[in-house]
Design an enzyme around this catalytic site. Structure first.
Site, mmCIF file in Angstrom:
data_model
loop_
_atom_site.group_PDB
_atom_site.id
_atom_site.type_symbol
_atom_site.label_atom_id
_atom_site.label_comp_id
_atom_site.label_asym_id
_atom_site.label_seq_id
_atom_site.Cartn_x
_atom_site.Cartn_y
_atom_site.Cartn_z
ATOM 1 N N CYS A 122 0.821 -1.215 0.000
ATOM 2 C CA CYS A 122 0.000 0.000 0.000
ATOM 3 C C CYS A 122 0.855 1.265 0.000
ATOM 4 C CB CYS A 122 -0.926 0.005 1.204
ATOM 5 S SG CYS A 122 -2.010 -1.434 1.243
ATOM 6 N N HIS A 269 -3.097 7.071 2.947
ATOM 7 C CA HIS A 269 -3.578 5.808 2.387
ATOM 8 C C HIS A 269 -4.931 5.469 3.010
ATOM 9 C CE1 HIS A 269 -3.984 1.710 1.300
ATOM 10 N NE2 HIS A 269 -3.625 1.213 2.461
ATOM 11 N N ASN A 300 -10.231 -0.133 0.404
ATOM 12 C CA ASN A 300 -8.773 0.025 0.452
ATOM 13 C C ASN A 300 -8.212 -0.553 -0.850
ATOM 14 O OD1 ASN A 300 -6.030 -0.489 0.803
ATOM 15 N ND2 ASN A 300 -6.227 -1.093 2.954
HETATM 16 C C1 LIG Z 1 -8.871 -4.969 10.307
HETATM 17 C C2 LIG Z 1 -9.463 -4.098 11.405
HETATM 18 C C3 LIG Z 1 -10.543 -3.189 10.830
HETATM 19 C C4 LIG Z 1 -10.127 -5.005 12.438
HETATM 20 O O1 LIG Z 1 -10.669 -4.243 13.487
HETATM 21 P P1 LIG Z 1 -10.299 -4.572 15.006
HETATM 22 O O2 LIG Z 1 -11.101 -3.664 15.829
HETATM 23 O O3 LIG Z 1 -8.813 -4.539 15.153
HETATM 24 O O4 LIG Z 1 -10.866 -6.043 15.142
HETATM 25 P P2 LIG Z 1 -10.282 -7.271 15.975
HETATM 26 O O5 LIG Z 1 -9.555 -8.151 15.018
HETATM 27 O O6 LIG Z 1 -9.535 -6.772 17.180
HETATM 28 O O7 LIG Z 1 -11.618 -7.953 16.437
HETATM 29 C C5 LIG Z 1 -12.537 -7.329 17.337
HETATM 30 C C6 LIG Z 1 -13.787 -8.186 17.463
HETATM 31 O O8 LIG Z 1 -14.518 -8.197 16.225
HETATM 32 C C7 LIG Z 1 -14.633 -9.549 15.720
HETATM 33 N N1 LIG Z 1 -14.416 -9.482 14.275
HETATM 34 C C8 LIG Z 1 -13.225 -9.553 13.605
HETATM 35 N N2 LIG Z 1 -13.434 -9.422 12.289
HETATM 36 C C9 LIG Z 1 -14.760 -9.272 12.136
HETATM 37 C C10 LIG Z 1 -15.566 -9.074 11.010
HETATM 38 N N3 LIG Z 1 -15.090 -9.004 9.744
HETATM 39 N N4 LIG Z 1 -16.900 -8.913 11.185
HETATM 40 C C11 LIG Z 1 -17.455 -8.960 12.423
HETATM 41 N N5 LIG Z 1 -16.711 -9.152 13.539
HETATM 42 C C12 LIG Z 1 -15.384 -9.294 13.387
HETATM 43 C C13 LIG Z 1 -13.575 -10.335 16.414
HETATM 44 O O9 LIG Z 1 -13.940 -11.681 16.492
HETATM 45 C C14 LIG Z 1 -13.499 -9.655 17.764
HETATM 46 O O10 LIG Z 1 -14.564 -10.130 18.536
HETATM 47 P P3 LIG Z 1 -14.388 -10.330 20.131
HETATM 48 O O11 LIG Z 1 -14.124 -8.944 20.665
HETATM 49 O O12 LIG Z 1 -15.711 -10.887 20.549
HETATM 50 O O13 LIG Z 1 -13.230 -11.255 20.300
HETATM 51 C C15 LIG Z 1 -8.362 -3.267 12.094
HETATM 52 O O14 LIG Z 1 -7.524 -4.091 12.838
HETATM 53 C C16 LIG Z 1 -7.510 -2.484 11.158
HETATM 54 O O15 LIG Z 1 -7.984 -1.605 10.472
HETATM 55 N N6 LIG Z 1 -6.180 -2.748 11.167
HETATM 56 C C17 LIG Z 1 -5.255 -2.051 10.344
HETATM 57 C C18 LIG Z 1 -5.388 -2.398 8.913
HETATM 58 C C19 LIG Z 1 -4.406 -1.630 8.103
HETATM 59 O O16 LIG Z 1 -4.150 -0.499 8.341
HETATM 60 N N7 LIG Z 1 -3.810 -2.262 7.140
HETATM 61 C C20 LIG Z 1 -2.752 -1.629 6.460
HETATM 62 C C21 LIG Z 1 -2.828 -1.495 5.134
HETATM 63 S S1 LIG Z 1 -3.379 -2.556 4.012
#
Ligand SMILES: CC(C)(COP(=O)(O)OP(=O)(O)OC[C@H]1O[C@@H](n2cnc3c(N)ncnc32)[C@H](O)[C@@H]1OP(=O)(O)O)[C@@H](O)C(=O)NCCC(=O)NCCS
Length: 352
Positions: A122, A269, A300
């Site tokens: 990215c 980004h 994204n």
């Molecule tokens: C991917 C992202 C949106 C996930 O959000 P998050 O808040 O970190 O989510 P988590 O993985 O910690 O999960 C939180 C909860 O949601 C649940 N969950 C995870 N993915 C899920 C989905 N797609 N739909 C519904 N629930 C989901 C998990 O099971 C967890 O549940 P729990 O609290 O009961 O255990 C976030 O981590 C993110 O944006 N990370 C950075 C991505 C990025 O910048 N990438 C770089 C460039 S490509």
């Protein structure tokens, strides 16, 4: 004593034109959730995404890159015969060999120019923009065409909760060339290979071939390994981003010789609108400084996201040509690249 000739270009360089291409097919969160165990509310709340676009019909990575580039060339008003290099920033060209830029150059009617791909996830557009600016400064090309292109939908596992809702397809392109005043700052860039596994393909090519060979004859199973799908440890990336990116942003400002007060627009980004809002707050940008939010309807698009977001802001009037923008790309690698730039004029032929 043999004296080997050197080149000398223009110190002042800018983005002279921009163009973009957005695939026709709009995919809503509800459509994603027909296969993914998630919901529209969860996706929008955690990422800021409502829709993304996926290629369909005749659309290909090649056709998207060419369409965006053609628009950028037309917007810049330059003669395409003067383009000395084409740089394609992408991680989703369909083949590693051949790489994409030469065929894109051929389709654009500029066959024969230097043409190569930059693969930096990215952060790819920021890396390519840096190389292009340096080429013009060094005199190795008069004009450079930079294209950010991704077809993320081709490598997605639609059932993976960590990635299926995030990514989209699209292409954005700019022409970099000499200008009276400088419009592209020094680049602040870096990588963290120690944490590279946080965003990675599920299998490398060798593992993929081994598994596909072992499963030959059992079609459904082969289909399961038929994708070199990306996996992402979202929270791990988030933590890396929270530590690395604020430092990168203050370095960009310092090396550019501008202050937060000079920034008219912030165009990071489009990975997650929560990360972007947090970065704006931590950087101390004024409340009324617009932050790109192309992610809402484009998802994204990795290396394409920054030129697509610039185009969206120019077309919708949220930003104007000549304004000072702070750019920061980040992602796989884990890599990042940031610049302060002067925005190009709005495109002659908008993508939406
Ligand atoms: C991917 C992202 C949106 C996930 O959000 P998050 O808040 O970190 O989510 P988590 O993985 O910690 O999960 C939180 C909860 O949601 C649940 N969950 C995870 N993915 C899920 C989905 N797609 N739909 C519904 N629930 C989901 C998990 O099971 C967890 O549940 P729990 O609290 O009961 O255990 C976030 O981590 C993110 O944006 N990370 C950075 C991505 C990025 O910048 N990438 C770089 C460039 S490509």
């Amino acid at each position: 004593m043999v004296s080997i000739a050197s080149t000398k270009g223009h110190q002042n360089v800018s983005m002279l034109g921009i163009g973009a291409y957005r695939p026709n097919r709009v995919v809503t969160n509800d459509e994603v959730c027909e296969v993914l165990d998630s919901s529209d509310e969860w996706i929008f709340e955690r990422s800021g995404i409502r829709n993304r676009r996926f290629v369909s019909g005749d659309e290909t990575p090649r056709s998207m890159a060419v369409a965006a580039a053609d628009r950028a060339i037309n917007s810049s008003g330059i003669d395409r015969a003067e383009i000395g290099a084409v740089i394609l920033a992408t991680s989703t060209w369909k083949t590693l060999t051949p790489h994409g830029a030469p065929t894109v150059a051929y389709d654009l009617g500029i066959n024969g120019v230097a043409a190569f791909d930059v693969c930096a996830g990215c952060a790819g557009f920021g890396y390519a923009l840096s190389v292009a600016a340096d080429q013009v400064r060094a005199g190795s090309a008069k004009y450079v065409l930079v294209i950010g292109l991704e077809t993320m939908s081709l490598g997605l596992d639609p059932t993976d909760r960590g990635t299926a809702f995030i990514f989209g397809d699209g292409a954005g392109a700019v022409i970099v060339g000499p200008s009276e005043e400088n419009g592209i700052s020094p680049t602040v860039w870096g990588s963290d290979g120690e944490n590279a596994s946080a965003i990675a393909q599920q299998y490398d090519l060798v593992e993929y071939m081994d598994r596909a060979n072992a499963l030959q004859g059992t079609d459904p199973e082969v289909e399961k390994v038929g994708r070199l799908a990306i996996r992402m440890e979202g929270p791990r990336v988030f933590r890396w981003a929270a530590i690395t990116l604020p430092k990168a942003l203050s370095n960009v400002l310092e090396q550019s010789g501008v202050s937060t007060d000079d920034i008219d627009v912030f165009i990071p980004h489009q990975a997650n609108s929560r990360i972007n809002d947090l970065m704006k707050k931590n950087l101390g940008l004024a409340e009324n400084v617009p932050v790109a939010n192309d992610i809402e309807n484009t998802g994204n698009t990795s290396a394409a996201s920054i030129p697509l977001a610039i185009e969206e802001m120019l077309v919708s009037g949220k930003a104007k040509g000549g304004q000072i923008a702070l750019l920061l790309g980040f992602g796989a690698g884990l890599s990042y690249a940031g610049q302060v730039v002067k925005l190009p004029p709005a495109p002659v032929e908008p993508s939406f």
